[in-house]
Motif scaffolding. Structure first.
Motif, short mmCIF file in Angstrom:
data_model
loop_
_atom_site.label_atom_id
_atom_site.label_comp_id
_atom_site.label_asym_id
_atom_site.label_seq_id
_atom_site.Cartn_x
_atom_site.Cartn_y
_atom_site.Cartn_z
N ARG A 69 35.07 -13.15 36.17
CA ARG A 69 34.98 -11.77 35.69
C ARG A 69 34.36 -10.88 36.77
O ARG A 69 33.30 -11.19 37.32
N LEU A 70 35.02 -9.77 37.07
CA LEU A 70 34.50 -8.81 38.03
C LEU A 70 33.32 -8.09 37.40
O LEU A 70 33.46 -7.40 36.39
N GLU A 71 32.14 -8.29 37.98
CA GLU A 71 30.93 -7.66 37.44
C GLU A 71 30.61 -6.34 38.10
O GLU A 71 30.08 -5.45 37.46
N ALA A 72 30.90 -6.23 39.39
CA ALA A 72 30.62 -4.99 40.10
C ALA A 72 31.54 -4.89 41.30
O ALA A 72 31.83 -5.90 41.95
N ILE A 73 32.00 -3.68 41.55
CA ILE A 73 32.78 -3.41 42.76
C ILE A 73 32.33 -2.06 43.27
O ILE A 73 32.26 -1.09 42.52
N ASP A 74 31.97 -2.02 44.53
CA ASP A 74 31.45 -0.80 45.15
C ASP A 74 32.23 -0.54 46.43
O ASP A 74 31.87 -1.05 47.50
N PRO A 75 33.33 0.23 46.35
CA PRO A 75 34.12 0.48 47.55
C PRO A 75 33.34 1.18 48.66
O PRO A 75 33.52 0.87 49.84
N ALA A 76 32.45 2.11 48.31
CA ALA A 76 31.67 2.81 49.34
C ALA A 76 30.67 1.86 50.01
O ALA A 76 30.44 1.93 51.21
N GLY A 77 30.08 0.95 49.22
CA GLY A 77 29.12 -0.01 49.75
C GLY A 77 29.76 -1.31 50.20
O GLY A 77 29.06 -2.20 50.67
N HIS A 78 31.08 -1.43 50.02
CA HIS A 78 31.84 -2.61 50.43
C HIS A 78 31.25 -3.91 49.86
O HIS A 78 30.95 -4.84 50.58
N MET A 79 31.10 -3.92 48.52
CA MET A 79 30.52 -5.07 47.84
C MET A 79 31.33 -5.37 46.59
O MET A 79 31.77 -4.46 45.88
N ILE A 80 31.51 -6.68 46.34
CA ILE A 80 32.17 -7.13 45.12
C ILE A 80 31.36 -8.31 44.57
O ILE A 80 30.92 -9.17 45.33
N ARG A 81 31.11 -8.31 43.25
CA ARG A 81 30.34 -9.38 42.61
C ARG A 81 31.12 -9.85 41.38
O ARG A 81 31.64 -9.03 40.62
N TYR A 82 31.17 -11.16 41.21
CA TYR A 82 31.92 -11.73 40.09
C TYR A 82 31.14 -12.90 39.49
O TYR A 82 30.27 -13.49 40.14
N GLN A 83 31.46 -13.21 38.24
CA GLN A 83 30.87 -14.36 37.56
C GLN A 83 31.96 -15.37 37.26
O GLN A 83 33.05 -15.01 36.80
N ILE A 84 31.67 -16.64 37.53
CA ILE A 84 32.60 -17.72 37.18
C ILE A 84 32.36 -18.05 35.70
O ILE A 84 31.24 -18.36 35.30
N LEU A 85 33.41 -17.93 34.91
CA LEU A 85 33.29 -18.08 33.46
C LEU A 85 33.40 -19.54 33.04
O LEU A 85 34.19 -20.30 33.60
N ALA A 86 32.61 -19.90 32.06
CA ALA A 86 32.69 -21.24 31.47
C ALA A 86 33.97 -21.31 30.63
O ALA A 86 34.42 -20.29 30.10
N PRO A 87 34.56 -22.48 30.53
CA PRO A 87 34.16 -23.73 31.17
C PRO A 87 34.62 -23.79 32.62
O PRO A 87 35.67 -23.26 32.97
N HIS A 88 33.84 -24.43 33.45
CA HIS A 88 34.18 -24.67 34.84
C HIS A 88 33.57 -26.00 35.26
O HIS A 88 32.74 -26.56 34.55
N SER A 89 33.98 -26.48 36.41
CA SER A 89 33.54 -27.81 36.83
C SER A 89 32.27 -27.79 37.68
O SER A 89 31.78 -28.84 38.07
N LEU A 90 31.74 -26.62 37.97
CA LEU A 90 30.54 -26.55 38.80
C LEU A 90 29.32 -27.03 38.02
O LEU A 90 29.15 -26.67 36.85
N PRO A 91 28.47 -27.84 38.64
CA PRO A 91 27.29 -28.39 37.95
C PRO A 91 26.11 -27.43 37.93
O PRO A 91 25.01 -27.75 38.37
N ALA A 92 26.34 -26.22 37.39
CA ALA A 92 25.31 -25.20 37.28
C ALA A 92 25.75 -24.20 36.22
O ALA A 92 26.92 -24.18 35.82
N ASP A 93 24.82 -23.38 35.79
CA ASP A 93 25.12 -22.34 34.79
C ASP A 93 24.98 -20.97 35.43
O ASP A 93 24.34 -20.80 36.47
N ASP A 94 25.56 -19.98 34.76
CA ASP A 94 25.44 -18.58 35.17
C ASP A 94 25.75 -18.42 36.67
O ASP A 94 24.96 -17.88 37.44
#
Length: 149
Positions: A69-94
């Motif tokens: 899920r795209l959490e933040a996108i800042d074209p002027a600041g050239h930043m993009i942040r996303y969250q990997i949604l459950a279920p996933h195979s990574l051994p961590a949360d959030d």
């Protein structure tokens, strides 16, 4: 009554590189939330539902699907942040990823790609080593795409 302590996320993977391309050219690829299959390592498909913040992309890598899920996108600041949604195979949360671009010259851009998470079920360093390999190979794929014009 005290509330339970909130564990802050731990950055477990971080890769940076310099690309010999102007920041706007690099951002055109990074800022395209559904464009990973053009440059990211091993990505064979990427589709997006919705637009802007809250959009969900489905990424296919090595036959497995991951939703982000795209959490933040800042074209002027050239930043993009996303969250990997459950279920996933990574051994961590959030689990979150962020890509940040900085111009370090008129035709040179530094990219930083990092991930953070909570509640690790393996040592963060072990997961980080695997993810950093993916990030480094993906940045090289981005470099090849940009070099090809």
């Amino acid at each position: 009554m005290t509330s339970p302590a909130i564990t802050p996320p731990t950055i477990y993977a971080s890769v940076s590189a310099e690309l010999d391309h102007p920041i706007d050219a690099v951002w055109a690829r990074i800022g395209a939330f559904g464009g990973l299959q053009h440059w990211a390592d091993g990505i064979s498909g990427c589709s997006v539902e919705g637009e802007g913040q809250g959009a969900i992309r489905t990424v296919v890598r090595n036959g497995s699907e991951v939703r982000e899920r795209l959490e933040a996108i800042d074209p002027a600041g050239h930043m993009i942040r996303y969250q990997i949604l459950a279920p996933h195979s990574l051994p961590a949360d959030d689990v979150h990823g962020v890509m940040i671009l900085r111009a370090i010259g008129p035709a040179t851009t530094r990219i930083v790609w990092r991930s953070d998470a909570t509640a690790f079920r393996v040592p963060p360093e072990a997961l980080g080593a695997r993810i950093e390999q993916f990030y480094a190979a993906s940045i090289e794929g981005l470099r090849r795409l940009l070099d090809a014009g």
